[in-house]
Motif scaffolding. Sequence first.
Motif, PDB file in Angstrom:
ATOM      1  N   VAL A 168      22.738  53.279  53.522  1.00 18.00           N
ATOM      2  CA  VAL A 168      23.472  52.043  53.846  1.00 18.00           C
ATOM      3  C   VAL A 168      23.661  51.249  52.564  1.00 18.00           C
ATOM      4  O   VAL A 168      22.917  51.416  51.595  1.00 18.00           O
ATOM      5  CB  VAL A 168      22.728  51.176  54.893  1.00 18.00           C
ATOM      6  CG1 VAL A 168      22.486  51.962  56.182  1.00 18.00           C
ATOM      7  CG2 VAL A 168      21.411  50.652  54.344  1.00 18.00           C
ATOM      8  N   LYS A 172      23.363  45.603  53.755  1.00 23.22           N
ATOM      9  CA  LYS A 172      23.026  45.941  55.141  1.00 23.22           C
ATOM     10  C   LYS A 172      21.566  46.381  55.284  1.00 23.22           C
ATOM     11  O   LYS A 172      21.131  46.764  56.377  1.00 23.22           O
ATOM     12  CB  LYS A 172      23.957  47.053  55.640  1.00 23.22           C
ATOM     13  CG  LYS A 172      25.418  46.612  55.698  1.00 23.22           C
ATOM     14  CD  LYS A 172      26.308  47.702  56.252  1.00 23.22           C
ATOM     15  CE  LYS A 172      27.754  47.224  56.364  1.00 23.22           C
ATOM     16  NZ  LYS A 172      28.646  48.258  56.939  1.00 23.22           N
ATOM     17  N   ASP A 175      19.264  44.345  57.957  1.00 21.60           N
ATOM     18  CA  ASP A 175      19.511  44.759  59.335  1.00 21.60           C
ATOM     19  C   ASP A 175      18.998  46.174  59.584  1.00 21.60           C
ATOM     20  O   ASP A 175      18.458  46.473  60.659  1.00 21.60           O
ATOM     21  CB  ASP A 175      21.002  44.684  59.667  1.00 21.60           C
ATOM     22  CG  ASP A 175      21.391  43.329  60.247  1.00 21.60           C
ATOM     23  OD1 ASP A 175      20.540  42.701  60.894  1.00 21.60           O
ATOM     24  OD2 ASP A 175      22.539  42.908  60.045  1.00 21.60           O
ATOM     25  N   PHE A 176      19.172  47.034  58.606  1.00 26.57           N
ATOM     26  CA  PHE A 176      18.695  48.417  58.727  1.00 26.57           C
ATOM     27  C   PHE A 176      17.186  48.461  58.933  1.00 26.57           C
ATOM     28  O   PHE A 176      16.678  49.134  59.841  1.00 26.57           O
ATOM     29  CB  PHE A 176      19.098  49.199  57.474  1.00 26.57           C
ATOM     30  CG  PHE A 176      18.475  50.563  57.366  1.00 26.57           C
ATOM     31  CD1 PHE A 176      18.816  51.568  58.253  1.00 26.57           C
ATOM     32  CD2 PHE A 176      17.538  50.839  56.376  1.00 26.57           C
ATOM     33  CE1 PHE A 176      18.238  52.839  58.159  1.00 26.57           C
ATOM     34  CE2 PHE A 176      16.958  52.094  56.271  1.00 26.57           C
ATOM     35  CZ  PHE A 176      17.302  53.093  57.161  1.00 26.57           C
ATOM     36  N   VAL A 202      24.416  49.861  61.584  1.00 27.41           N
ATOM     37  CA  VAL A 202      24.783  48.935  60.510  1.00 27.41           C
ATOM     38  C   VAL A 202      26.021  49.389  59.746  1.00 27.41           C
ATOM     39  O   VAL A 202      26.735  48.560  59.154  1.00 27.41           O
ATOM     40  CB  VAL A 202      23.606  48.707  59.534  1.00 27.41           C
ATOM     41  CG1 VAL A 202      22.414  48.104  60.254  1.00 27.41           C
ATOM     42  CG2 VAL A 202      23.214  49.975  58.805  1.00 27.41           C
ATOM     43  N   ASN A 203      26.303  50.688  59.761  1.00 25.88           N
ATOM     44  CA  ASN A 203      27.493  51.182  59.059  1.00 25.88           C
ATOM     45  C   ASN A 203      28.766  51.030  59.894  1.00 25.88           C
ATOM     46  O   ASN A 203      29.870  50.930  59.349  1.00 25.88           O
ATOM     47  CB  ASN A 203      27.308  52.648  58.663  1.00 25.88           C
ATOM     48  CG  ASN A 203      26.368  52.822  57.493  1.00 25.88           C
ATOM     49  OD1 ASN A 203      26.280  51.950  56.624  1.00 25.88           O
ATOM     50  ND2 ASN A 203      25.643  53.940  57.446  1.00 25.88           N
ATOM     51  N   SER A 207      27.552  43.392  63.000  1.00 31.37           N
ATOM     52  CA  SER A 207      26.369  42.740  63.536  1.00 31.37           C
ATOM     53  C   SER A 207      25.908  43.481  64.788  1.00 31.37           C
ATOM     54  O   SER A 207      26.655  44.281  65.366  1.00 31.37           O
ATOM     55  CB  SER A 207      26.663  41.278  63.891  1.00 31.37           C
ATOM     56  OG  SER A 207      27.543  41.212  65.000  1.00 31.37           O
ATOM     57  N   LYS A 236      13.523  41.198  61.550  1.00 31.89           N
ATOM     58  CA  LYS A 236      14.497  40.724  60.555  1.00 31.89           C
ATOM     59  C   LYS A 236      13.931  39.572  59.747  1.00 31.89           C
ATOM     60  O   LYS A 236      14.148  39.483  58.537  1.00 31.89           O
ATOM     61  CB  LYS A 236      15.801  40.311  61.247  1.00 31.89           C
ATOM     62  CG  LYS A 236      16.922  39.996  60.252  1.00 31.89           C
ATOM     63  CD  LYS A 236      18.259  39.877  60.939  1.00 31.89           C
ATOM     64  CE  LYS A 236      19.373  39.625  59.919  1.00 31.89           C
ATOM     65  NZ  LYS A 236      20.715  39.585  60.532  1.00 31.89           N
TER      66      LYS A 236
END
Length: 257
Positions: A168, A172, A175-176, A202-203, A207, A236
């Motif tokens: 990623v 990102k 989030d990953f 995420v890719n 969101s 997160k």
Amino acid sequence: MKPHLLLIDALNLIRRIYAVDANQKHSNEEQLVLTCSERVAQACKKMLRITDATHAIAVFDGDKSWRYHFYEHYKHSRAPMPETLKSALHHFKSAIEETGIVVFEPINDEADDIIATLACKAADNKITSTIVSTDKGFLPYLNSEIHIYDYFKRQHLDEPGILERFGVDKNKLVDFWALAGDKTNDIPGVKGVGIKSAQQLVNNYTSINEALSDELLNSGLRKKLETNMDMYVISKQLVSLRTDINLGFSLKQLRLN
């Protein structure tokens, strides 16, 4: 000379050098500490030369940061610092200070949050900094002003390397990790969501809310997200470094003599 700020993740450096030295033959623990502290000082001097730094600081961890209070299992499975090393940290601090680098040990904050705050404040003032650490938590902050150097691999980290390692983009990563979790720090992530699913999410979406609004999202994955959204939010926050800590000192105080 254009200012350049060197930011050393002190325990990250010390513990790795100590782990190597502890496997070598030494006459006693005192000799081990002496040899290891000399190696740490040599590493600091080398990094000063590599970065051509004008300002520098080595940051240690404070005692039990907010993350330990926010999530009780944070780093709970991590092996404790060897007692020989723990009782000798003052020797390492002195060795680093003798190189001209300021040593800072916050009361409660983690070194990562202090370093991220310093790097971002410097960047806001168009001052380049180099973070020396193997901790992946700094990677989301990599940019033209904030560099990251792995002393043990002798290389600067870059965005293509991040993409190759994690699958990623750097923006990102938070989030990953919040989805897939981070075993090294006992951060749970979303139960049942592995690395491949986290990469896909995420890719393909900007969101998690966008992913949940997609009618074509796999039903099993959707259920995992909806059922464990609280752990996603907690994770997160845990993987996000703070960049707003009130430091109590200025860049001028970090100038090298």
